[in-house]
Design a protein around this motif. Sequence first.
Motif, PDB file in Angstrom:
ATOM      1  N   ARG A  96       0.847  -1.190   0.000  1.00  0.00           N
ATOM      2  CA  ARG A  96       0.000   0.000   0.000  1.00  0.00           C
ATOM      3  C   ARG A  96       0.885   1.244   0.000  1.00  0.00           C
ATOM      4  NH1 ARG A  96      -5.279   0.488   3.637  1.00  0.00           N
ATOM      5  NH2 ARG A  96      -5.510  -1.388   2.384  1.00  0.00           N
ATOM      6  N   VAL A  97       0.513   2.226  -0.799  1.00  0.00           N
ATOM      7  CA  VAL A  97       1.177   3.525  -0.733  1.00  0.00           C
ATOM      8  C   VAL A  97       0.507   4.280   0.410  1.00  0.00           C
ATOM      9  CG1 VAL A  97       1.681   5.684  -1.945  1.00  0.00           C
ATOM     10  CG2 VAL A  97       1.729   3.496  -3.192  1.00  0.00           C
ATOM     11  N   GLU A  98       1.151   4.247   1.565  1.00  0.00           N
ATOM     12  CA  GLU A  98       0.600   4.876   2.768  1.00  0.00           C
ATOM     13  C   GLU A  98       0.686   6.395   2.662  1.00  0.00           C
ATOM     14  OE1 GLU A  98      -1.071   3.630   5.168  1.00  0.00           O
ATOM     15  OE2 GLU A  98      -0.665   1.488   4.996  1.00  0.00           O
ATOM     16  N   GLN A  99      -0.325   7.053   3.189  1.00  0.00           N
ATOM     17  CA  GLN A  99      -0.368   8.513   3.195  1.00  0.00           C
ATOM     18  C   GLN A  99      -0.319   9.028   4.627  1.00  0.00           C
ATOM     19  OE1 GLN A  99      -0.014  10.224   0.538  1.00  0.00           O
ATOM     20  NE2 GLN A  99      -0.379   8.622  -0.964  1.00  0.00           N
ATOM     21  N   TRP A 151       0.115  13.624  -1.580  1.00  0.00           N
ATOM     22  CA  TRP A 151      -0.166  12.307  -2.136  1.00  0.00           C
ATOM     23  C   TRP A 151       0.676  12.049  -3.387  1.00  0.00           C
ATOM     24  CZ3 TRP A 151      -5.408   9.492  -1.735  1.00  0.00           C
ATOM     25  CH2 TRP A 151      -5.855   9.497  -0.411  1.00  0.00           C
ATOM     26  N   LEU A 152       0.853  13.079  -4.222  1.00  0.00           N
ATOM     27  CA  LEU A 152       1.662  12.919  -5.431  1.00  0.00           C
ATOM     28  C   LEU A 152       3.127  12.709  -5.067  1.00  0.00           C
ATOM     29  CD1 LEU A 152       0.113  15.597  -7.825  1.00  0.00           C
ATOM     30  CD2 LEU A 152      -0.681  13.291  -7.291  1.00  0.00           C
ATOM     31  N   ALA A 153       3.616  13.480  -4.112  1.00  0.00           N
ATOM     32  CA  ALA A 153       5.009  13.334  -3.673  1.00  0.00           C
ATOM     33  C   ALA A 153       5.258  11.960  -3.066  1.00  0.00           C
ATOM     34  CB  ALA A 153       5.365  14.440  -2.674  1.00  0.00           C
ATOM     35  N   ARG A 154       4.296  11.454  -2.324  1.00  0.00           N
ATOM     36  CA  ARG A 154       4.446  10.130  -1.701  1.00  0.00           C
ATOM     37  C   ARG A 154       4.564   9.032  -2.755  1.00  0.00           C
ATOM     38  NH1 ARG A 154       6.723   6.807   0.965  1.00  0.00           N
ATOM     39  NH2 ARG A 154       5.543   5.178   2.000  1.00  0.00           N
ATOM     40  N   LEU A 155       3.798   9.131  -3.838  1.00  0.00           N
ATOM     41  CA  LEU A 155       3.912   8.142  -4.908  1.00  0.00           C
ATOM     42  C   LEU A 155       5.294   8.217  -5.559  1.00  0.00           C
ATOM     43  CD1 LEU A 155       2.763   5.883  -6.594  1.00  0.00           C
ATOM     44  CD2 LEU A 155       1.547   7.594  -7.977  1.00  0.00           C
ATOM     45  N   ASP A 156       5.804   9.407  -5.777  1.00  0.00           N
ATOM     46  CA  ASP A 156       7.176   9.558  -6.283  1.00  0.00           C
ATOM     47  C   ASP A 156       8.177   8.868  -5.351  1.00  0.00           C
ATOM     48  OD1 ASP A 156       7.004  10.829  -8.746  1.00  0.00           O
ATOM     49  OD2 ASP A 156       7.475  12.825  -7.969  1.00  0.00           O
ATOM     50  N   GLU A 157       8.044   9.098  -4.049  1.00  0.00           N
ATOM     51  CA  GLU A 157       8.965   8.490  -3.073  1.00  0.00           C
ATOM     52  C   GLU A 157       8.957   6.968  -3.168  1.00  0.00           C
ATOM     53  OE1 GLU A 157       7.898   9.745   0.866  1.00  0.00           O
ATOM     54  OE2 GLU A 157       8.195  11.862   0.399  1.00  0.00           O
ATOM     55  N   VAL A 158       7.763   6.389  -3.247  1.00  0.00           N
ATOM     56  CA  VAL A 158       7.640   4.934  -3.315  1.00  0.00           C
ATOM     57  C   VAL A 158       8.295   4.408  -4.596  1.00  0.00           C
ATOM     58  CG1 VAL A 158       5.963   3.060  -3.602  1.00  0.00           C
ATOM     59  CG2 VAL A 158       5.627   4.775  -1.818  1.00  0.00           C
ATOM     60  N   SER A 188       4.813  14.099 -12.854  1.00  0.00           N
ATOM     61  CA  SER A 188       5.999  13.379 -12.391  1.00  0.00           C
ATOM     62  C   SER A 188       6.977  13.100 -13.528  1.00  0.00           C
ATOM     63  CB  SER A 188       5.595  12.052 -11.743  1.00  0.00           C
ATOM     64  OG  SER A 188       6.744  11.343 -11.342  1.00  0.00           O
ATOM     65  N   ARG A 189       8.235  13.027 -13.158  1.00  0.00           N
ATOM     66  CA  ARG A 189       9.282  12.627 -14.107  1.00  0.00           C
ATOM     67  C   ARG A 189       9.549  11.125 -14.011  1.00  0.00           C
ATOM     68  NH1 ARG A 189      13.001  17.661 -12.579  1.00  0.00           N
ATOM     69  NH2 ARG A 189      11.883  19.214 -13.781  1.00  0.00           N
ATOM     70  N   LEU A 190       8.742  10.433 -13.211  1.00  0.00           N
ATOM     71  CA  LEU A 190       8.978   9.010 -12.959  1.00  0.00           C
ATOM     72  C   LEU A 190       7.964   8.104 -13.647  1.00  0.00           C
ATOM     73  CD1 LEU A 190       9.783   9.226  -9.137  1.00  0.00           C
ATOM     74  CD2 LEU A 190      11.391   9.181 -11.052  1.00  0.00           C
TER      75      LEU A 190
END
Length: 181
Positions: free
Chosen positions: A31-34, A45-52, A81-83
């Motif tokens: 899970r992508v935890e928030q 939320w967008l930054a957290r997805l980048d981190e994961v 995102s660039r990812l």
Amino acid sequence: MTPAVFTLPGWQSSGPGHWQTLWEQQHGYQRVEQHDWMRPLRGDWLARLDEVLLGLPEGQQAVLAAHSLGCIQVAAWAAHSRLTARVRAALLVAPGDVERDDLRPLLPGWAPIVRQPLPFRSILLGSRDDPYCSEARARDMAQDWGAAYHDMGARGHLNAESGLADWPAAHALLEELKNKD
């Protein structure tokens, strides 16, 4: 290398009977935890997805399994995102229509919905009687995002209350996305 699968729950996260939670338990998906499930901030939320995604091993891609606000997150994230090359595909389930007058004040900062094509394969599963998004709006989002639309019938918000349990039919679609080149 087998793609990693990440679940992206919507507002208030996904509880113990939700198909996302059951998939995490049965298949080892992450899970992508928030930080805050009750007052979701889009930028966080967008930054957290980048981190994961930055945490993936070199050369490994991800498949995203998003529900409700998680679908809106995927569209917004993909536009900035660039990812995006790290994502192989996305299963988008019951997007929440954050542009509706009754939802906009509950989820400030999430409207307008990003409506540009996703840079990876995607399937959107919609319900004919979703209380958070009309079938027509879900079909429009699928078209704008370049996602294949699958009509799930009248099944509510496609969550635990829909009685889907671990939802093998949707998991088969996820496997198809995961394994297709």
